[in-house]
Design a protein around this motif. Structure first.
Motif, PDB file in Angstrom:
ATOM      1  N   LEU A 249       0.841  -1.202   0.000  1.00  0.00           N
ATOM      2  CA  LEU A 249       0.000   0.000   0.000  1.00  0.00           C
ATOM      3  C   LEU A 249       0.875   1.251   0.000  1.00  0.00           C
ATOM      4  O   LEU A 249       0.632   2.209  -0.734  1.00  0.00           O
ATOM      5  CB  LEU A 249      -0.939   0.001   1.211  1.00  0.00           C
TER       6      LEU A 249
ATOM      7  N   LEU B 173      -8.283   6.111   1.432  1.00  0.00           N
ATOM      8  CA  LEU B 173      -7.031   5.655   0.809  1.00  0.00           C
ATOM      9  C   LEU B 173      -5.833   6.316   1.482  1.00  0.00           C
ATOM     10  O   LEU B 173      -4.808   5.677   1.706  1.00  0.00           O
ATOM     11  CB  LEU B 173      -7.048   5.933  -0.696  1.00  0.00           C
TER      12      LEU B 173
ATOM     13  N   ILE C 215      -1.910   4.621   1.308  1.00  0.00           N
ATOM     14  CA  ILE C 215      -1.509   4.586  -0.111  1.00  0.00           C
ATOM     15  C   ILE C 215      -0.396   5.627  -0.281  1.00  0.00           C
ATOM     16  O   ILE C 215      -0.568   6.791   0.079  1.00  0.00           O
ATOM     17  CB  ILE C 215      -2.718   4.918  -1.020  1.00  0.00           C
TER      18      ILE C 215
END
Ligand SMILES: [Zn+2]
Length: 378
Positions: free
Chosen positions: A138, A159, A164
């Motif tokens: 990630l 996210l 991320i």
């Protein structure tokens, strides 16, 4: 006598640390499962999973032994069983590695995450399908969000929170008061500001691990190639107009990047994943945009405030799955949500061999600039 025996069967972290530091100290055995080691280990421990103790502990029979697990329950059971099997000096570390860590004693952490990241992403690392390796994926991933509106808001927040590594956001719009009913990325203080700037500030504040790249521009035939070439793993489509959707679709097919698609209208939303060569594209479902006079205008549309929260969050979940390579992505499946009925439905969607872009004999091979008109409230 049983209670005396119980006392001898476990020692606390401080005592264990003291014994382990002594010359000719005990052998320390980590009896957790392999996947649990990602949470860190105690230095110089031997790893023998609990179910392999009978077979692999034998060489240490003459030594004094300290067993540990996560919280001290399994190791206490194992110590009891082993002492009944004739091991004279076997004890459990009370409270396990958890108590050891809480006592401030040193832990060896596997490579990849620093200490603050281990805490921040601990609820990911605890999931066997993710673990440290998944979290690193990630953190290495790059996701492009098209639109920082209703769908982009929850997707971007989750996210970024999930770690991320790089989030690109394309949007040329400014924050308007009528956005705030659903676009939770923005605040009243950001009225009039470019959405990408407001978004970048919020996301950087949420998670300093994330590099946010704002693109305060509209996606066009002129800039789409340059943008898609930046190496995105996944694109999240939160666009609110047809020209952008078609442009993004064609570009993603030609660049081979999966798109997590979402759209919303009043009380209904839909989500699917367009993965080039693995399933249909947007044009397989809708080869051409409807004529402008048939599309609902932005003002007529309307949307329940929380609806993009549901749909955009599912887009976020699909994005994480694609990056991690886990689960069953919504490829070839269109998920429909009806907030009024509180129901989810699913319909199969297939790649069309006659699709003008991803079909066997494509008829569209360069970008088409459609007349701009509103699709759905973004
Ligand atoms: Zn297609």
């Amino acid at each position: 006598m049983a209670s005396d025996r119980e006392v001898v069967l476990q020692i606390d972290a401080a005592r264990a640390h003291e014994l382990l530091g002594a010359d000719d100290g005990p052998v320390l055995v980590d009896i957790r499962e392999a996947w649990e080691l990602e949470q860190g280990r105690i230095a110089d421990s031997v790893h023998i999973p609990m179910r392999e103790l009978d077979e692999k502990l034998e060489p240490y029979r003459e030594r004094s032994i300290v067993l540990y697990c996560a919280h001290g329950n399994r190791s206490l059971r194992a110590a009891k069983a082993l002492s009944e099997q004739g091991y004279d000096e076997v004890v459990s570390l009370a409270g396990g590695i958890d108590a050891w860590g809480k006592a401030g004693l040193p832990l060896e952490l596997p490579d990849g995450l620093d200490e603050s990241q281990r805490v921040r992403y601990s609820r990911h690392v605890l999931i066997p399908e993710i673990g440290v390796q998944g979290q690193k994926r990630l953190l290495d991933a790059q996701v492009l969000l098209v639109g920082a509106g209703g769908l982009g808001s929850p997707a971007a927040l989750y996210l970024a929170a999930a770690g991320i590594g790089r989030l690109g956001i394309v949007d040329d719009d400014v924050v308007d008061e009528s956005n705030l009913q659903r676009q939770v990325l923005h605040s009243t203080a950001a009225l009039g500001e470019l959405k990408v700037e407001s978004a970048a500030r919020r996301l950087r504040g949420l998670n300093p691990d994330v590099v946010v790249s704002p693109y305060g521009e509209r996606l066009t035939a002129d800039n789409v190639d340059g943008l898609l070439e930046e190496g995105w793993d996944v694109v999240v489509d939160g666009a609110d107009n047809f020209p952008t959707r078609y442009l993004l679709n064609d570009a993603s097919v030609w660049h081979g990047v999966p798109v997590v698609h979402g759209s919303i209208f009043r009380f209904e939303g839909q989500i699917t994943v367009f993965a080039p060569s693995r399933g249909p594209c947007y044009r397989c479902l809708f080869p051409q945009p409807p004529p402008p006079e048939l599309a609902p205008s932005c003002a007529e549309g309307g949307v329940l405030g929380v609806l993009p929260g549901v749909i955009g969050s599912i887009q976020g979940a699909e994005t994480l799955k694609l990056v991690l390579g886990i689960g069953e992505p919504l490829i070839g499946r269109l998920l429909l949500y009806d907030a009024l009925a509180a129901s989810f439905d699913e319909v199969a969607v297939r790649r069309d061999a006659n699709c003008p872009v991803c079909g066997d004999t494509p008829t569209i091979t360069e970008y088409v600039d459609y007349v701009e008109f509103c699709d759905r409230p973004g």
